[in-house]
Scaffold this motif. Structure first.
Motif, PDB file in Angstrom:
ATOM      1  N   CYS A   1       0.809  -1.218   0.000  1.00 13.88           N
ATOM      2  CA  CYS A   1       0.000   0.000   0.000  1.00 13.88           C
ATOM      3  C   CYS A   1       0.841   1.266   0.000  1.00 13.88           C
ATOM      4  CB  CYS A   1      -0.940   0.025   1.205  1.00 13.88           C
ATOM      5  SG  CYS A   1      -0.096   0.304   2.798  1.00 13.88           S
ATOM      6  N   THR A   2       2.144   1.137   0.229  1.00 17.19           N
ATOM      7  CA  THR A   2       3.010   2.292   0.465  1.00 17.19           C
ATOM      8  C   THR A   2       3.005   3.317  -0.666  1.00 17.19           C
ATOM      9  OG1 THR A   2       4.380   0.935   1.920  1.00 17.19           O
ATOM     10  CG2 THR A   2       5.342   2.995   1.131  1.00 17.19           C
ATOM     11  N   PRO A   3       3.076   2.944  -1.940  1.00 20.53           N
ATOM     12  CA  PRO A   3       3.047   3.982  -2.980  1.00 20.53           C
ATOM     13  C   PRO A   3       1.787   4.834  -2.925  1.00 20.53           C
ATOM     14  CG  PRO A   3       3.821   1.921  -3.904  1.00 20.53           C
ATOM     15  CD  PRO A   3       3.324   1.613  -2.517  1.00 20.53           C
ATOM     16  N   GLY A   4       0.639   4.205  -2.725  1.00 23.11           N
ATOM     17  CA  GLY A   4      -0.609   4.959  -2.610  1.00 23.11           C
ATOM     18  C   GLY A   4      -0.642   5.804  -1.353  1.00 23.11           C
ATOM     19  N   GLN A   5      -0.127   5.259  -0.251  1.00 20.41           N
ATOM     20  CA  GLN A   5      -0.065   6.014   1.006  1.00 20.41           C
ATOM     21  C   GLN A   5       0.805   7.258   0.821  1.00 20.41           C
ATOM     22  OE1 GLN A   5      -1.605   5.312   3.938  1.00 20.41           O
ATOM     23  NE2 GLN A   5      -2.057   3.135   3.895  1.00 20.41           N
ATOM     24  N   ILE A   6       1.942   7.101   0.161  1.00 22.41           N
ATOM     25  CA  ILE A   6       2.864   8.225  -0.038  1.00 22.41           C
ATOM     26  C   ILE A   6       2.223   9.285  -0.922  1.00 22.41           C
ATOM     27  CG2 ILE A   6       5.038   8.875  -1.163  1.00 22.41           C
ATOM     28  CD1 ILE A   6       6.236   6.289   0.065  1.00 22.41           C
ATOM     29  N   CYS A   7       1.609   8.881  -2.026  1.00 16.40           N
ATOM     30  CA  CYS A   7       0.943   9.867  -2.894  1.00 16.40           C
ATOM     31  C   CYS A   7      -0.167  10.591  -2.140  1.00 16.40           C
ATOM     32  CB  CYS A   7       0.400   9.191  -4.148  1.00 16.40           C
ATOM     33  SG  CYS A   7       1.674   8.754  -5.355  1.00 16.40           S
ATOM     34  N   SER A   8      -0.912   9.855  -1.337  1.00 17.67           N
ATOM     35  CA  SER A   8      -1.982  10.467  -0.560  1.00 17.67           C
ATOM     36  C   SER A   8      -1.418  11.446   0.466  1.00 17.67           C
ATOM     37  CB  SER A   8      -2.811   9.380   0.133  1.00 17.67           C
ATOM     38  OG  SER A   8      -3.983   9.923   0.673  1.00 17.67           O
ATOM     39  N   ALA A   9      -0.318  11.088   1.108  1.00 18.88           N
ATOM     40  CA  ALA A   9       0.303  11.975   2.095  1.00 18.88           C
ATOM     41  C   ALA A   9       0.833  13.251   1.436  1.00 18.88           C
ATOM     42  CB  ALA A   9       1.430  11.238   2.821  1.00 18.88           C
ATOM     43  N   VAL A  10       1.372  13.142   0.238  1.00 17.22           N
ATOM     44  CA  VAL A  10       1.843  14.335  -0.486  1.00 17.22           C
ATOM     45  C   VAL A  10       0.668  15.272  -0.738  1.00 17.22           C
ATOM     46  CG1 VAL A  10       2.780  15.143  -2.695  1.00 17.22           C
ATOM     47  CG2 VAL A  10       3.873  13.239  -1.506  1.00 17.22           C
ATOM     48  N   ALA A  11      -0.463  14.725  -1.159  1.00 15.74           N
ATOM     49  CA  ALA A  11      -1.653  15.556  -1.391  1.00 15.74           C
ATOM     50  C   ALA A  11      -2.163  16.143  -0.085  1.00 15.74           C
ATOM     51  CB  ALA A  11      -2.747  14.726  -2.070  1.00 15.74           C
ATOM     52  N   LEU A  12      -2.131  15.359   0.984  1.00 11.50           N
ATOM     53  CA  LEU A  12      -2.551  15.832   2.301  1.00 11.50           C
ATOM     54  C   LEU A  12      -1.754  17.071   2.693  1.00 11.50           C
ATOM     55  CD1 LEU A  12      -2.911  13.677   5.508  1.00 11.50           C
ATOM     56  CD2 LEU A  12      -1.545  15.727   5.509  1.00 11.50           C
ATOM     57  N   LEU A  13      -0.453  17.046   2.482  1.00 10.30           N
ATOM     58  CA  LEU A  13       0.408  18.187   2.834  1.00 10.30           C
ATOM     59  C   LEU A  13       0.009  19.433   2.047  1.00 10.30           C
ATOM     60  CD1 LEU A  13       3.784  16.273   2.981  1.00 10.30           C
ATOM     61  CD2 LEU A  13       2.488  17.160   4.932  1.00 10.30           C
ATOM     62  N   ASP A  14      -0.274  19.249   0.758  1.00 10.87           N
ATOM     63  CA  ASP A  14      -0.699  20.389  -0.063  1.00 10.87           C
ATOM     64  C   ASP A  14      -2.053  20.923   0.398  1.00 10.87           C
ATOM     65  OD1 ASP A  14       1.632  20.259  -1.542  1.00 10.87           O
ATOM     66  OD2 ASP A  14       0.729  19.086  -3.163  1.00 10.87           O
ATOM     67  N   GLU A  15      -2.966  20.022   0.748  1.00 15.40           N
ATOM     68  CA  GLU A  15      -4.282  20.438   1.251  1.00 15.40           C
ATOM     69  C   GLU A  15      -4.130  21.219   2.552  1.00 15.40           C
ATOM     70  OE1 GLU A  15      -6.337  16.723   1.660  1.00 15.40           O
ATOM     71  OE2 GLU A  15      -6.350  16.372  -0.504  1.00 15.40           O
ATOM     72  N   ALA A  16      -3.263  20.744   3.427  1.00 15.78           N
ATOM     73  CA  ALA A  16      -3.056  21.423   4.710  1.00 15.78           C
ATOM     74  C   ALA A  16      -2.462  22.815   4.497  1.00 15.78           C
ATOM     75  CB  ALA A  16      -2.151  20.583   5.609  1.00 15.78           C
ATOM     76  N   LYS A  17      -1.493  22.924   3.585  1.00 16.97           N
ATOM     77  CA  LYS A  17      -0.898  24.237   3.290  1.00 16.97           C
ATOM     78  C   LYS A  17      -1.940  25.202   2.747  1.00 16.97           C
ATOM     79  CE  LYS A  17       3.754  22.610   2.362  1.00 16.97           C
ATOM     80  NZ  LYS A  17       4.716  22.233   1.330  1.00 16.97           N
ATOM     81  N   ALA A  18      -2.895  24.664   1.980  1.00 18.77           N
ATOM     82  CA  ALA A  18      -3.949  25.504   1.400  1.00 18.77           C
ATOM     83  C   ALA A  18      -5.064  25.797   2.411  1.00 18.77           C
ATOM     84  CB  ALA A  18      -4.537  24.820   0.162  1.00 18.77           C
ATOM     85  N   GLY A  19      -5.018  25.158   3.578  1.00 19.16           N
ATOM     86  CA  GLY A  19      -6.030  25.395   4.606  1.00 19.16           C
ATOM     87  C   GLY A  19      -7.330  24.656   4.379  1.00 19.16           C
ATOM     88  N   CYS A  20      -7.325  23.646   3.535  1.00 21.12           N
ATOM     89  CA  CYS A  20      -8.551  22.885   3.253  1.00 21.12           C
ATOM     90  C   CYS A  20      -8.999  22.116   4.492  1.00 21.12           C
ATOM     91  CB  CYS A  20      -8.316  21.903   2.114  1.00 21.12           C
ATOM     92  SG  CYS A  20      -7.865  22.680   0.558  1.00 21.12           S
ATOM     93  N   ALA A  21     -10.287  22.157   4.760  1.00 18.95           N
ATOM     94  CA  ALA A  21     -10.864  21.453   5.907  1.00 18.95           C
ATOM     95  C   ALA A  21     -11.116  19.990   5.565  1.00 18.95           C
ATOM     96  CB  ALA A  21     -12.163  22.123   6.321  1.00 18.95           C
TER      97      ALA A  21
END
Length: 189
Positions: A120-140
């Motif tokens: 699952c690691t490749p999908g987890q990593i891609c998801s975590a990268v998107a999570l970081l961008d969402e957090a920087k953008a302030g998305c709830a």
């Protein structure tokens, strides 16, 4: 009783699923493919482009093993037709870093031992990268207090909620949260 298909009917079957020329950017490089209209992005990546980092888990959008980034947003590539990515920027785990220069999320996953079998690691990593961008953008997220814009650091509950579309059958969740937290903390520092 089933009727045999006549040779004259064969061209009609081809008309049902025509081939399409698809152009998009893949891991920073222009890419052109000829795909059947019903081919998923996952199958195009794995079978035509031989990028096998993206995994086929459930093939139903339930496990997240096939998560990739399209125009910076995470998607389940098993539920996305390849033709839907025309003109898009697609990033797979192979496009995030190199062995010599890992993406910070990749490095954190290694440092925090955030995987066991690794499927699952490749999908987890891609998801975590998107999570970081969402957090920087302030998305709830669904657990953001008041469902308003995120202010300040994400809680572990926020990280778990945002990663909830990615299943780990080995149960490495605490270490995955620690890996994401490590990157979040280093970004703040």
């Amino acid at each position: 009783m089933d009727q045999p298909v006549s040779p004259a009917a064969a061209p009609a079957a081809e008309a049902i699923s025509p081939h399409c020329r698809l152009s998009f950017e893949l891991n920073g490089q222009p890419q052109t493919l000829d795909v059947e209209a019903r081919v998923t992005l996952l199958d195009a990546l794995r079978e035509q482009l031989k990028l096998t980092g993206t995994k086929k888990g459930c093939d139903r959008g339930q496990c997240g093993a096939c998560t990739v980034l399209v125009d910076g947003r995470r998607i389940n590539s098993c539920l996305t037709l390849a033709v839907m990515c025309e003109g898009s920027q697609v990033t797979t785990v192979e496009g995030l870093g190199t062995p010599e220069a890992l993406h910070p999320v990749q490095a954190a996953f290694i440092e925090q031992d955030a995987f066991q079998c690794g499927y699952c690691t490749p999908g987890q990593i891609c998801s975590a990268v998107a999570l970081l961008d969402e957090a920087k953008a302030g998305c709830a997220s669904a657990v953001t207090p008041g469902l308003c814009r995120v202010e300040g650091p994400l809680s572990d509950a926020e990280i778990r909620e945002r990663m909830s579309g990615n299943l780990c059958r080995c149960g490495a969740y605490p270490n995955i949260v620690r890996a994401v937290r490590q990157v979040l903390d280093s970004d703040r520092g």
